[in-house]
Design an enzyme around this catalytic site. Structure first.
Site, mmCIF file in Angstrom:
data_model
loop_
_atom_site.group_PDB
_atom_site.id
_atom_site.type_symbol
_atom_site.label_atom_id
_atom_site.label_comp_id
_atom_site.label_asym_id
_atom_site.label_seq_id
_atom_site.Cartn_x
_atom_site.Cartn_y
_atom_site.Cartn_z
ATOM 1 N N HIS A 12 103.508 27.651 -14.524
ATOM 2 C CA HIS A 12 102.307 27.021 -15.082
ATOM 3 C C HIS A 12 102.532 25.566 -15.511
ATOM 4 O O HIS A 12 101.571 24.834 -15.747
ATOM 5 C CB HIS A 12 101.766 27.889 -16.222
ATOM 6 C CG HIS A 12 100.845 27.207 -17.151
ATOM 7 N ND1 HIS A 12 99.505 27.035 -16.878
ATOM 8 C CD2 HIS A 12 101.059 26.640 -18.354
ATOM 9 C CE1 HIS A 12 98.942 26.395 -17.889
ATOM 10 N NE2 HIS A 12 99.850 26.142 -18.802
ATOM 11 N N GLY B 264 89.168 25.495 -18.428
ATOM 12 C CA GLY B 264 89.053 26.002 -17.073
ATOM 13 C C GLY B 264 87.728 25.681 -16.428
ATOM 14 O O GLY B 264 86.724 25.457 -17.108
ATOM 15 N N HIS C 180 84.480 31.152 -16.977
ATOM 16 C CA HIS C 180 84.375 31.485 -18.394
ATOM 17 C C HIS C 180 82.940 31.856 -18.730
ATOM 18 O O HIS C 180 81.999 31.231 -18.233
ATOM 19 C CB HIS C 180 84.828 30.308 -19.270
ATOM 20 C CG HIS C 180 86.306 30.105 -19.253
ATOM 21 N ND1 HIS C 180 87.191 31.060 -19.713
ATOM 22 C CD2 HIS C 180 87.069 29.075 -18.816
ATOM 23 C CE1 HIS C 180 88.433 30.614 -19.560
ATOM 24 N NE2 HIS C 180 88.389 29.411 -19.015
ATOM 25 N N LEU D 172 90.462 35.910 -11.442
ATOM 26 C CA LEU D 172 89.338 36.808 -11.140
ATOM 27 C C LEU D 172 88.858 37.581 -12.360
ATOM 28 O O LEU D 172 87.843 38.278 -12.303
ATOM 29 C CB LEU D 172 89.697 37.774 -10.002
ATOM 30 C CG LEU D 172 89.865 37.140 -8.617
ATOM 31 C CD1 LEU D 172 90.228 38.201 -7.586
ATOM 32 C CD2 LEU D 172 88.604 36.403 -8.182
ATOM 33 N N ASN E 24 96.799 36.674 -15.880
ATOM 34 C CA ASN E 24 96.429 36.635 -17.312
ATOM 35 C C ASN E 24 95.107 37.348 -17.591
ATOM 36 O O ASN E 24 94.180 36.804 -18.165
ATOM 37 C CB ASN E 24 96.404 35.190 -17.837
ATOM 38 C CG ASN E 24 95.351 34.332 -17.166
ATOM 39 O OD1 ASN E 24 94.913 34.617 -16.058
ATOM 40 N ND2 ASN E 24 94.943 33.269 -17.845
ATOM 41 N N ASP F 236 101.306 31.860 -15.795
ATOM 42 C CA ASP F 236 100.063 31.190 -16.134
ATOM 43 C C ASP F 236 99.432 31.877 -17.351
ATOM 44 O O ASP F 236 99.185 33.071 -17.334
ATOM 45 C CB ASP F 236 99.091 31.241 -14.954
ATOM 46 C CG ASP F 236 98.112 30.091 -14.977
ATOM 47 O OD1 ASP F 236 98.544 28.962 -15.225
ATOM 48 O OD2 ASP F 236 96.919 30.329 -14.760
ATOM 49 N N ASN G 16 93.088 23.010 -18.388
ATOM 50 C CA ASN G 16 94.512 23.017 -18.677
ATOM 51 C C ASN G 16 95.287 23.060 -17.367
ATOM 52 O O ASN G 16 95.116 24.025 -16.630
ATOM 53 C CB ASN G 16 94.795 24.256 -19.545
ATOM 54 C CG ASN G 16 96.251 24.487 -19.776
ATOM 55 O OD1 ASN G 16 97.102 23.755 -19.282
ATOM 56 N ND2 ASN G 16 96.565 25.534 -20.529
ATOM 57 N N ASP H 208 92.783 26.931 -9.050
ATOM 58 C CA ASP H 208 92.798 27.299 -10.478
ATOM 59 C C ASP H 208 91.374 27.663 -10.936
ATOM 60 O O ASP H 208 90.960 27.356 -12.061
ATOM 61 C CB ASP H 208 93.384 26.201 -11.368
ATOM 62 C CG ASP H 208 93.858 26.746 -12.722
ATOM 63 O OD1 ASP H 208 93.788 27.975 -12.930
ATOM 64 O OD2 ASP H 208 94.296 25.940 -13.562
ATOM 65 N N HIS I 19 99.279 23.612 -10.451
ATOM 66 C CA HIS I 19 98.403 22.521 -10.905
ATOM 67 C C HIS I 19 99.117 21.263 -11.440
ATOM 68 O O HIS I 19 99.012 20.925 -12.612
ATOM 69 C CB HIS I 19 97.362 23.012 -11.903
ATOM 70 C CG HIS I 19 97.849 23.932 -13.003
ATOM 71 N ND1 HIS I 19 98.899 23.643 -13.825
ATOM 72 C CD2 HIS I 19 97.381 25.140 -13.402
ATOM 73 C CE1 HIS I 19 99.062 24.637 -14.684
ATOM 74 N NE2 HIS I 19 98.158 25.551 -14.441
HETATM 75 O O1 DOR Z 1 92.313 25.674 -17.356
HETATM 76 C C1 DOR Z 1 92.965 26.686 -17.228
HETATM 77 N N1 DOR Z 1 92.392 27.893 -17.311
HETATM 78 N N2 DOR Z 1 94.262 26.600 -17.011
HETATM 79 C C2 DOR Z 1 95.071 27.668 -17.019
HETATM 80 O O2 DOR Z 1 96.236 27.500 -16.850
HETATM 81 C C3 DOR Z 1 94.528 29.019 -17.293
HETATM 82 C C4 DOR Z 1 93.098 29.064 -16.952
HETATM 83 C C5 DOR Z 1 92.374 30.249 -17.476
HETATM 84 O O3 DOR Z 1 92.891 31.369 -17.420
HETATM 85 O O4 DOR Z 1 91.241 30.087 -17.934
HETATM 86 ZN ZN ZN Z 2 97.967 27.257 -15.577
HETATM 87 ZN ZN ZN Z 3 95.390 29.065 -13.893
#
Ligand code: DOR
Ligand code: ZN
Ligand code: ZN
Length: 390
Positions: free
Chosen positions: A139, A284, A269, A21, A52, A112, A238, A265, A192
């Site tokens: 993760h 992501g 961004h 979020l 994170n 994660d 990822n 997931d 994932h």
């Molecule tokens: O693709 C990903 N984005 N994988 C992750 O494990 C973290 C996530 C992110 O925080 O953008």
């Molecule tokens: Zn992850």
């Molecule tokens: Zn994630």
């Protein structure tokens, strides 16, 4: 009010064990409010907000902030996930107990974005989680094997010039942590899962009695590394998109129950973090508003799951894994329910700009997908209807 649900499917409200979020810290990509709207429109009544953030959710102050913002927004139950580790390099165990006993009542802790490479730290985290009766959501990446990696290691990556991300980076850490979890008597959740080899490891671990559960993302069910040819960073994620063979094994394992549930997931961004060169782009993809449709496409239309099975992988199993007693169980007569109504035959065209997220990084841009969420009810109150927040 009477809702005409003729021809539609009534499901328990969806539960997402894995949502980013971005609040606090990256409100230019998503907030608790915008992400909650995306969740409600996607048919979700509960989401687990990943740790994170910036600052990292490794203490009671941050998890309580996220939890409070979720309550204020009121569109979906926002359950903050706590970080397993704390410190500048994630070198020590976070105070899991303080977060568990905070007002946020944290039940899930994750590495994660902060992979726990140190086996001693992971062992202590698993032992601590057993004492607290919480879940470690892992993760699934050995970070020392993925330094500089950009895309699934294989024919496609080498032909196109991407640095390879080996399947064994995932499989080795899942095997390690299944063994550590069994020794600790802990419950472990694998985030994932992306490779056929991890499915084999999970089958082996479950057969020998490890208390392990696992999730798969919609994008790993549908998308493959064939997309890498365009070098479009929207496909950077990822763990990376894998081969068509991997995706087929993931779908079969989800149908069979070796993979327990679907988790998005959802990773919003900001434009500048995706609209750039592949190497500089963040990994992501958005997922909350497209998950049901991708599951309909990959699992229902293929005959791998019926709608009863969809209820299991989107709602009941994730609720059980996270210990949500109030979701995914039979209701008492007259009890306000968390419900999602789906039109299984309707189709829609995905447009990133029209999604509720602040970010627009959907890999399904322009795709026509089946399965439309027409109504979401949180404790008997309509939160979303016909694509609009209520
Ligand atoms: O693709 C990903 N984005 N994988 C992750 O494990 C973290 C996530 C992110 O925080 O953008
Ligand atoms: Zn992850
Ligand atoms: Zn994630």
């Amino acid at each position: 009010e009477v809702v005409d649900a003729g021809g539609q499917v009534l499901l328990p409200g969806f539960v997402d064990l894995h949502t980013h979020l971005r609040e606090p810290g990256r409100e230019d990509a998503e907030t608790v409010e915008s992400g909650s709207a995306a969740a409600a429109l996607g048919g979700y009544t509960a989401v687990f907000a990943m740790a994170n953030t910036d600052p990292v959710a490794d203490n009671a102050v941050v998890v309580e902030h996220v939890w409070r913002r979720g309550r204020e927004t009121g569109l979906v139950d926002v359950h903050p996930v706590g970080a397993v580790t704390a410190g500048l390099k994630g070198e020590k165990l976070a105070e899991l107990g303080t977060m568990a006993k905070s007002a946020a009542g944290v039940r899930v802790f994750s590495d994660d974005g902060h992979c726990v490479a140190d086996p001693l730290l992971m062992r202590r985290a698993l032992e601590y989680s057993t004492a607290l009766d919480v879940v470690i959501a892992q993760h699934a990446e050995e970070p020392r094997l993925t330094i500089g990696a950009q895309a699934h290691e294989g024919e496609n990556a080498s032909r196109l010039g991407y640095a390879g991300w080996p399947a064994s980076a995932e499989e080795s850490i899942v095997a390690r942590d299944c063994l550590l979890a069994q020794h600790a008597g802990a419950r472990l959740h694998i985030c994932h899962v992306s490779t056929a080899g991890t499915v084999d490891v999970l089958r082996w671990a479950k057969d020998r009695g490890t208390r392990v559960s696992a999730e798969v993302t919609p994008h790993h069910l549908l998308l493959t590394d064939e997309r890498l040819a365009t070098y479009d960073p929207v496909n950077k994620v990822n763990p990376p998109l894998r081969t068509a063979g991997d995706a087929a094994r993931l779908r079969a394992a989800l149908a069979e129950g070796v993979l327990d549930c679907v988790a998005t997931d959802h990773a919003p961004h900001a434009v500048q973090d995706k609209d750039c060169e592949w190497a500089a782009a963040r990994p992501g993809m958005l997922g909350l508003q497209t998950a049901l449709s991708v599951v309909t496409e990959t699992m229902v239309r293929t005959g791998l799951l019926d709608w009863r099975g969809v209820a299991r992988v989107m709602s009941e199993r994730p609720a059980e894994i996270a210990g949500l007693a109030d979701q995914g169980r039979p209701l008492e007569v007259g009890e306000p329910a968390n419900l999602t109504l789906v039109d299984p035959d309707a189709e829609w065209t995905v447009r990133g700009a029209e999604l509720a997220s602040i970010a627009a990084n959907t890999p399904y841009e322009g795709m026509r997908l089946p399965g439309v969420v027409t109504l979401t009810l949180l404790r008997g109150q309509i939160t979303a209807r016909e694509g609009k927040i209520v």
